[in-house]
Design a protein around this motif. Sequence first.
Motif, short mmCIF file in Angstrom:
data_model
loop_
_atom_site.label_atom_id
_atom_site.label_comp_id
_atom_site.label_asym_id
_atom_site.label_seq_id
_atom_site.Cartn_x
_atom_site.Cartn_y
_atom_site.Cartn_z
N THR A 26 30.85 -98.42 -13.12
CA THR A 26 29.55 -98.88 -12.63
C THR A 26 28.91 -99.84 -13.61
OG1 THR A 26 27.38 -98.17 -11.84
CG2 THR A 26 28.34 -96.87 -13.61
N GLU A 27 28.18 -100.78 -13.07
CA GLU A 27 27.48 -101.75 -13.92
C GLU A 27 26.13 -101.22 -14.40
OE1 GLU A 27 27.18 -105.49 -11.96
OE2 GLU A 27 29.32 -105.54 -11.49
N GLU A 28 25.57 -100.27 -13.69
CA GLU A 28 24.22 -99.79 -13.98
C GLU A 28 24.28 -98.34 -14.47
OE1 GLU A 28 20.77 -99.98 -15.00
OE2 GLU A 28 21.23 -101.71 -13.78
N GLN A 29 24.64 -98.15 -15.75
CA GLN A 29 24.79 -96.81 -16.29
C GLN A 29 23.48 -96.04 -16.37
OE1 GLN A 29 26.19 -99.43 -18.59
NE2 GLN A 29 27.93 -99.43 -17.23
N ARG A 30 22.36 -96.75 -16.47
CA ARG A 30 21.07 -96.06 -16.61
C ARG A 30 20.67 -95.31 -15.36
NH1 ARG A 30 17.18 -100.58 -17.67
NH2 ARG A 30 18.73 -101.68 -16.48
N ARG A 31 21.27 -95.62 -14.24
CA ARG A 31 20.85 -95.02 -12.98
C ARG A 31 21.84 -94.00 -12.42
NH1 ARG A 31 16.74 -98.28 -10.00
NH2 ARG A 31 16.06 -99.83 -11.51
N VAL A 32 22.69 -93.46 -13.25
CA VAL A 32 23.65 -92.47 -12.76
C VAL A 32 23.57 -91.19 -13.59
CG1 VAL A 32 25.26 -94.20 -11.86
CG2 VAL A 32 25.59 -93.29 -14.15
N ALA A 33 24.03 -90.12 -12.97
CA ALA A 33 24.21 -88.84 -13.66
C ALA A 33 25.68 -88.47 -13.50
CB ALA A 33 23.32 -87.77 -13.04
N VAL A 34 26.19 -87.70 -14.45
CA VAL A 34 27.61 -87.33 -14.42
C VAL A 34 27.75 -85.83 -14.60
CG1 VAL A 34 29.85 -87.65 -15.54
CG2 VAL A 34 28.25 -89.57 -15.42
N ALA A 35 28.63 -85.26 -13.78
CA ALA A 35 29.01 -83.85 -13.93
C ALA A 35 30.51 -83.80 -14.17
CB ALA A 35 28.64 -83.05 -12.69
N ARG A 36 30.91 -82.96 -15.09
CA ARG A 36 32.33 -82.76 -15.39
C ARG A 36 32.63 -81.30 -15.11
NH1 ARG A 36 34.57 -81.20 -20.68
NH2 ARG A 36 36.81 -81.41 -20.53
N ASN A 37 33.51 -81.05 -14.16
CA ASN A 37 33.86 -79.69 -13.77
C ASN A 37 32.62 -78.86 -13.46
OD1 ASN A 37 36.58 -80.38 -14.20
ND2 ASN A 37 36.40 -79.90 -16.36
N SER A 38 31.72 -79.47 -12.67
CA SER A 38 30.48 -78.84 -12.18
C SER A 38 29.42 -78.63 -13.25
CB SER A 38 30.77 -77.51 -11.47
OG SER A 38 31.64 -77.71 -10.38
N GLU A 39 29.59 -79.19 -14.43
CA GLU A 39 28.60 -79.09 -15.51
C GLU A 39 28.04 -80.48 -15.79
OE1 GLU A 39 27.84 -76.34 -17.67
OE2 GLU A 39 28.97 -75.02 -16.33
N VAL A 40 26.72 -80.62 -15.73
CA VAL A 40 26.10 -81.91 -16.02
C VAL A 40 26.37 -82.28 -17.47
CG1 VAL A 40 23.90 -83.14 -16.23
CG2 VAL A 40 24.32 -81.63 -14.28
N VAL A 41 26.75 -83.53 -17.69
CA VAL A 41 26.99 -84.03 -19.04
C VAL A 41 25.76 -84.87 -19.42
CG1 VAL A 41 28.47 -85.42 -20.53
CG2 VAL A 41 29.48 -84.12 -18.63
N PRO A 42 24.99 -84.42 -20.41
CA PRO A 42 23.82 -85.21 -20.82
C PRO A 42 24.25 -86.61 -21.28
CG PRO A 42 23.75 -83.02 -21.79
CD PRO A 42 25.11 -83.18 -21.17
N ARG A 43 23.44 -87.59 -20.94
CA ARG A 43 23.76 -88.99 -21.26
C ARG A 43 24.10 -89.17 -22.75
NH1 ARG A 43 22.72 -92.92 -18.06
NH2 ARG A 43 21.20 -91.68 -16.92
N GLY A 44 23.41 -88.49 -23.62
CA GLY A 44 23.66 -88.60 -25.05
C GLY A 44 25.02 -88.05 -25.49
N GLU A 45 25.70 -87.35 -24.59
CA GLU A 45 27.01 -86.78 -24.90
C GLU A 45 28.16 -87.47 -24.18
OE1 GLU A 45 26.89 -82.53 -24.30
OE2 GLU A 45 25.01 -82.35 -25.43
N TRP A 46 27.86 -88.50 -23.41
CA TRP A 46 28.92 -89.18 -22.66
C TRP A 46 30.04 -89.68 -23.55
CZ3 TRP A 46 26.27 -92.88 -18.61
CH2 TRP A 46 25.64 -92.11 -17.62
N ASP A 47 29.70 -90.31 -24.67
CA ASP A 47 30.74 -90.90 -25.52
C ASP A 47 31.51 -89.89 -26.34
OD1 ASP A 47 30.42 -93.54 -24.64
OD2 ASP A 47 28.79 -93.90 -26.05
N THR A 48 31.00 -88.68 -26.45
CA THR A 48 31.70 -87.65 -27.23
C THR A 48 32.34 -86.58 -26.34
OG1 THR A 48 29.65 -86.40 -27.53
CG2 THR A 48 30.24 -87.99 -29.26
N THR A 49 32.22 -86.74 -25.03
CA THR A 49 32.82 -85.79 -24.09
C THR A 49 34.13 -86.38 -23.58
OG1 THR A 49 30.65 -84.94 -23.44
CG2 THR A 49 32.49 -84.48 -21.96
N ALA A 50 35.23 -85.87 -24.11
CA ALA A 50 36.55 -86.38 -23.74
C ALA A 50 36.96 -85.87 -22.36
CB ALA A 50 37.58 -85.93 -24.77
N LEU A 51 37.63 -86.74 -21.61
CA LEU A 51 38.20 -86.34 -20.34
C LEU A 51 39.53 -85.65 -20.59
CD1 LEU A 51 37.51 -89.58 -18.28
CD2 LEU A 51 36.23 -87.43 -18.23
#
Length: 66
Positions: A26-51
């Motif tokens: 996505t081009e607009e990262q500020r407007r999305v939320a992400v869940a990994r395996n049904s757990e919301v990943v806080p924006r501040g943890e996106w770069d440290t949360t490995a897939l």
Amino acid sequence: MNIVINGTPADVTDGWSVGDLVRARTEEQRRVAVARNSEVVPRGEWDTTALSEGDRIEVLAPVAGG
């Protein structure tokens, strides 16, 4: 590495983080939320949360309407 993004199987680069995935999808990262395996990943943890193989990722964007 095989994961599922919004219900669709996808192959992503080994070693990617949630942040890498969001930037690639996505081009607009500020407007999305992400869940990994049904757990919301806080924006501040996106770069440290490995897939990991088999992860189920939901990338959610707000929808307006009524």
